[in-house]
Design an enzyme around this catalytic site. Structure first.
Site, PDB file in Angstrom:
ATOM      1  N   TYR A   1       0.843  -1.199   0.000  1.00  0.00           N
ATOM      2  CA  TYR A   1       0.000   0.000   0.000  1.00  0.00           C
ATOM      3  C   TYR A   1       0.879   1.250   0.000  1.00  0.00           C
ATOM      4  CZ  TYR A   1      -3.066   3.610   2.016  1.00  0.00           C
ATOM      5  OH  TYR A   1      -3.757   4.767   2.278  1.00  0.00           O
TER       6      TYR A   1
ATOM      7  N   LYS B   1       1.435   4.917  -2.390  1.00  0.00           N
ATOM      8  CA  LYS B   1       1.414   6.284  -1.874  1.00  0.00           C
ATOM      9  C   LYS B   1       2.735   7.008  -2.165  1.00  0.00           C
ATOM     10  CE  LYS B   1      -2.772   6.293  -0.415  1.00  0.00           C
ATOM     11  NZ  LYS B   1      -3.775   7.132  -1.087  1.00  0.00           N
TER      12      LYS B   1
END
Length: 215
Positions: free
Chosen positions: A162, A166
């Protein structure tokens, strides 16, 4: 009245942002990919007296959905002051060394490519604003500075997949900021911190405010 579009606004941080901006007098378009849940979110805001809100169906993982949302918004307003790219998925892949590449692609399709396409589609409306702004919701788990710190990196090892999405969004933000600054468009990344939302199964340490809980 300034006009704002927030993706992923039917729950969590997106909904809280919509609530607070509507209370401040902005006209808020709540973007959502699930029609039923989205309309329910709009109703919650209207039930507490906030009439300056409206829903927009948009799934940022679907290019056609993004284009349809842009067409719909153009039928409602001739400009957009603020685009808040909040929609994203966490996925279920913690470690980058063992992650399933197809799952990694799925996360990037939403968090990176979907976010960028949303920006590209809505740029014409933003350029018609007197003071346009793009805000990308990021996370500290995507910080290269923190990832370079062994102690900090270890504490975030369950978020590497994840976090990589980002990190990419942070890079896109910097590139867009440099490119669009000359046109008067500000572009920034922000992080709300480890907040308890559905994205992390409500494990975050930060809690939403009392007003939202009462809804």
């Amino acid at each position: 009245m300034k006009k704002v579009l927030i993706t992923g606004a039917n729950q969590g941080i997106g909904f809280e942002t919509a609530l607070q901006l509507a209370q401040l007098g902005y006209f808020v378009y709540l973007g959502y990919r699930n029609q039923e849940r989205g309309l329910e979110a709009v109703k919650k805001l209207k039930d507490i007296g906030l009439e300056n809100v409206e829903g927009i169906l948009i799934d940022i993982a679907d290019g056609n959905s993004i284009r349809k949302a842009r067409v719909e918004l153009e039928s409602k307003t001739i400009f957009l002051d603020i685009l808040i790219n909040n929609a994203g998925i966490a996925g279920d892949e913690p470690h980058i060394s063992t992650c399933n590449i197809d799952n990694l692609k799925k996360i990037f399709d939403t968090n990176v490519f979907g976010t960028l396409q949303t920006i590209q589609e809505f740029l014409p409306l933003l350029k018609k604003s007197l003071n346009p702004s793009i805000i990308n919701v990021s996370s500290e788990v995507g910080s290269l500075t923190l990832l370079a710190d062994p102690e900090e990196n270890s504490s975030r090892s369950n978020f590497h997949v994840y976090g990589s999405s980002k990190t990419a969004i942070n890079a896109v933000t910097l590139m867009l900021s440099s490119e669009l600054r000359k046109e008067g468009i500000s572009v920034n990344s922000i992080t709300p911190g480890f907040t308890a939302t559905e994205l992390n199964n409500f494990q975050g340490r930060k809690r939403r405010n009392k007003a939202l809980i009462q809804l």
